[in-house]
Design a protein around this motif. Sequence first.
Motif, PDB file in Angstrom:
ATOM      1  N   GLN A   1     -13.750 -14.732 -35.006  1.00  0.00           N
ATOM      2  CA  GLN A   1     -13.046 -15.311 -36.147  1.00  0.00           C
ATOM      3  C   GLN A   1     -12.360 -14.210 -36.948  1.00  0.00           C
ATOM      4  O   GLN A   1     -12.589 -13.026 -36.758  1.00  0.00           O
ATOM      5  CB  GLN A   1     -14.021 -16.086 -37.035  1.00  0.00           C
ATOM      6  N   LEU A   2     -11.531 -14.643 -37.861  1.00  0.00           N
ATOM      7  CA  LEU A   2     -10.825 -13.708 -38.734  1.00  0.00           C
ATOM      8  C   LEU A   2     -11.829 -12.915 -39.567  1.00  0.00           C
ATOM      9  O   LEU A   2     -12.745 -13.473 -40.155  1.00  0.00           O
ATOM     10  CB  LEU A   2      -9.893 -14.497 -39.653  1.00  0.00           C
ATOM     11  N   VAL A   3     -11.679 -11.600 -39.578  1.00  0.00           N
ATOM     12  CA  VAL A   3     -12.584 -10.753 -40.351  1.00  0.00           C
ATOM     13  C   VAL A   3     -12.140 -10.757 -41.810  1.00  0.00           C
ATOM     14  O   VAL A   3     -11.003 -10.367 -42.114  1.00  0.00           O
ATOM     15  CB  VAL A   3     -12.590  -9.309 -39.805  1.00  0.00           C
ATOM     16  N   PRO A   4     -12.996 -11.185 -42.749  1.00  0.00           N
ATOM     17  CA  PRO A   4     -12.623 -11.199 -44.167  1.00  0.00           C
ATOM     18  C   PRO A   4     -12.267  -9.796 -44.657  1.00  0.00           C
ATOM     19  O   PRO A   4     -12.821  -8.792 -44.177  1.00  0.00           O
ATOM     20  CB  PRO A   4     -13.881 -11.726 -44.859  1.00  0.00           C
ATOM     21  N   ALA A   5     -11.375  -9.721 -45.628  1.00  0.00           N
ATOM     22  CA  ALA A   5     -10.903  -8.424 -46.119  1.00  0.00           C
ATOM     23  C   ALA A   5     -12.033  -7.531 -46.653  1.00  0.00           C
ATOM     24  O   ALA A   5     -12.041  -6.331 -46.380  1.00  0.00           O
ATOM     25  CB  ALA A   5      -9.833  -8.634 -47.188  1.00  0.00           C
ATOM     26  N   PRO A   6     -13.024  -8.073 -47.422  1.00  0.00           N
ATOM     27  CA  PRO A   6     -14.107  -7.194 -47.881  1.00  0.00           C
ATOM     28  C   PRO A   6     -14.890  -6.585 -46.719  1.00  0.00           C
ATOM     29  O   PRO A   6     -15.261  -5.410 -46.762  1.00  0.00           O
ATOM     30  CB  PRO A   6     -14.984  -8.127 -48.722  1.00  0.00           C
ATOM     31  N   LEU A   7     -15.133  -7.380 -45.677  1.00  0.00           N
ATOM     32  CA  LEU A   7     -15.851  -6.858 -44.508  1.00  0.00           C
ATOM     33  C   LEU A   7     -14.998  -5.844 -43.768  1.00  0.00           C
ATOM     34  O   LEU A   7     -15.504  -4.801 -43.324  1.00  0.00           O
ATOM     35  CB  LEU A   7     -16.255  -8.001 -43.574  1.00  0.00           C
ATOM     36  N   ARG A   8     -13.709  -6.112 -43.635  1.00  0.00           N
ATOM     37  CA  ARG A   8     -12.829  -5.162 -42.962  1.00  0.00           C
ATOM     38  C   ARG A   8     -12.821  -3.829 -43.707  1.00  0.00           C
ATOM     39  O   ARG A   8     -12.877  -2.758 -43.094  1.00  0.00           O
ATOM     40  CB  ARG A   8     -11.412  -5.741 -42.881  1.00  0.00           C
ATOM     41  N   ALA A   9     -12.797  -3.889 -45.039  1.00  0.00           N
ATOM     42  CA  ALA A   9     -12.823  -2.659 -45.827  1.00  0.00           C
ATOM     43  C   ALA A   9     -14.133  -1.914 -45.616  1.00  0.00           C
ATOM     44  O   ALA A   9     -14.151  -0.682 -45.509  1.00  0.00           O
ATOM     45  CB  ALA A   9     -12.631  -2.990 -47.315  1.00  0.00           C
TER      46      ALA A   9
ATOM     47  N   VAL B   1     -25.994 -14.750 -38.588  1.00  0.00           N
ATOM     48  CA  VAL B   1     -25.369 -14.376 -39.857  1.00  0.00           C
ATOM     49  C   VAL B   1     -24.395 -15.438 -40.346  1.00  0.00           C
ATOM     50  O   VAL B   1     -24.233 -15.633 -41.553  1.00  0.00           O
ATOM     51  CB  VAL B   1     -24.652 -13.007 -39.755  1.00  0.00           C
ATOM     52  N   ILE B   2     -23.750 -16.130 -39.444  1.00  0.00           N
ATOM     53  CA  ILE B   2     -22.796 -17.157 -39.862  1.00  0.00           C
ATOM     54  C   ILE B   2     -23.526 -18.340 -40.483  1.00  0.00           C
ATOM     55  O   ILE B   2     -23.188 -18.808 -41.563  1.00  0.00           O
ATOM     56  CB  ILE B   2     -21.941 -17.618 -38.672  1.00  0.00           C
ATOM     57  N   THR B   3     -24.573 -18.827 -39.809  1.00  0.00           N
ATOM     58  CA  THR B   3     -25.343 -19.934 -40.351  1.00  0.00           C
ATOM     59  C   THR B   3     -25.982 -19.569 -41.672  1.00  0.00           C
ATOM     60  O   THR B   3     -26.119 -20.397 -42.577  1.00  0.00           O
ATOM     61  CB  THR B   3     -26.428 -20.365 -39.342  1.00  0.00           C
ATOM     62  N   ALA B   4     -26.376 -18.307 -41.816  1.00  0.00           N
ATOM     63  CA  ALA B   4     -27.006 -17.847 -43.055  1.00  0.00           C
ATOM     64  C   ALA B   4     -26.000 -17.611 -44.164  1.00  0.00           C
ATOM     65  O   ALA B   4     -26.383 -17.275 -45.292  1.00  0.00           O
ATOM     66  CB  ALA B   4     -27.784 -16.561 -42.781  1.00  0.00           C
ATOM     67  N   GLY B   5     -24.720 -17.782 -43.873  1.00  0.00           N
ATOM     68  CA  GLY B   5     -23.700 -17.601 -44.902  1.00  0.00           C
ATOM     69  C   GLY B   5     -23.344 -16.161 -45.179  1.00  0.00           C
ATOM     70  O   GLY B   5     -22.836 -15.846 -46.246  1.00  0.00           O
ATOM     71  N   CYS B   6     -23.618 -15.267 -44.219  1.00  0.00           N
ATOM     72  CA  CYS B   6     -23.314 -13.848 -44.397  1.00  0.00           C
ATOM     73  C   CYS B   6     -22.112 -13.445 -43.546  1.00  0.00           C
ATOM     74  O   CYS B   6     -21.817 -14.076 -42.526  1.00  0.00           O
ATOM     75  CB  CYS B   6     -24.526 -12.996 -44.017  1.00  0.00           C
ATOM     76  N   ASP B   7     -21.447 -12.388 -43.963  1.00  0.00           N
ATOM     77  CA  ASP B   7     -20.300 -11.890 -43.210  1.00  0.00           C
ATOM     78  C   ASP B   7     -20.738 -11.016 -42.042  1.00  0.00           C
ATOM     79  O   ASP B   7     -20.075 -10.976 -41.009  1.00  0.00           O
ATOM     80  CB  ASP B   7     -19.389 -11.063 -44.133  1.00  0.00           C
ATOM     81  N   ALA B   8     -21.834 -10.307 -42.230  1.00  0.00           N
ATOM     82  CA  ALA B   8     -22.304  -9.388 -41.195  1.00  0.00           C
ATOM     83  C   ALA B   8     -23.783  -9.119 -41.403  1.00  0.00           C
ATOM     84  O   ALA B   8     -24.359  -9.454 -42.446  1.00  0.00           O
ATOM     85  CB  ALA B   8     -21.510  -8.073 -41.241  1.00  0.00           C
TER      86      ALA B   8
END
Length: 301
Positions: free
Chosen positions: A282-290, A135-142
């Motif tokens: 890594q730090l979880v982005p706010a949209p993903l955390r929500a 998912v990271i290489t693909a540019g996705c958060d999850a």
Amino acid sequence: MKTDLGDLHAFVTVARANGFRDGARLTGTSASGLSEAVRRLETQLGVRLLNRTTRSVAPTEAGQRLLERLGPALNEVEAAIDVVNQFRSGPTGTLRLNVPASVARLVLPSILPGFMAAYPDVRVEIMVEESFVDVITAGCDAGIRYEERLQQDMIAIPIGPRLQRAATAAAPAYLDRHGRPKHPKDLLNHNCIRGRFSSGTIYPWEFERSGKVVTINPSGSLLVQLGGGVDLAVDAAIAGTGVIHLFEDWLRPHLESGALEPILESWWQSFSGPFLYYPGRQLVPAPLRAFIDFVRALPSG
């Protein structure tokens, strides 16, 4: 040599989308703007990064090497910038999810509308593909996948129904002509509609009753690519082409309408529902955390 971060981001966007128009559609920018940014980057670096034809755009060897290094780095930059979200009234930014077609069809429709209503400043991008990706290489958060396809070293939480079944069915007219199977092995004498993953893998059909598992590899005249070809397979089954074996939830409307008739129902195998997974290093982005918090608050299915 100082390189513009926007030009780097434009290159990654186009390379991942395999085209300037698709990249522009994903980012809400113009194809000409992305093209100019990539051209500017190539001129600065002195090397071609993308091979362009009238039909496709693909990274050169140099471009692929750059893409492999840039993807994770740009994700980290976005995550770092996203820290300021905690000072806003609510999260903002983009949530990118990589999911299979079954999740896009059967799981997310009951979750995304409520999430997007609760977080109107979050933009959601869904990448639908059957093959498992980093998912990271693909540019996705999850990503969302089933248990047997989860990547190691990922945090995973349940999402959607916790129990699903694989259903087998055919059009009543087909069964009138060819007979109704009494045992899974009877399907070896039927025309079965199969699905193939992008990797080329064609998984066998599994059935289970009273703890006994029966695995078969039926044959048939129609083979579709899983994902985009599934609706065609369902339509073909309804038209009487053959037997289909698919998620029960996907077939349920047609089972209820009578367009498809369930067969071997006592043998339908249950399996655990999907999981939302994301890297914990890594730090979880706010949209993903929500989104994680929203999913965890939903009643378990």
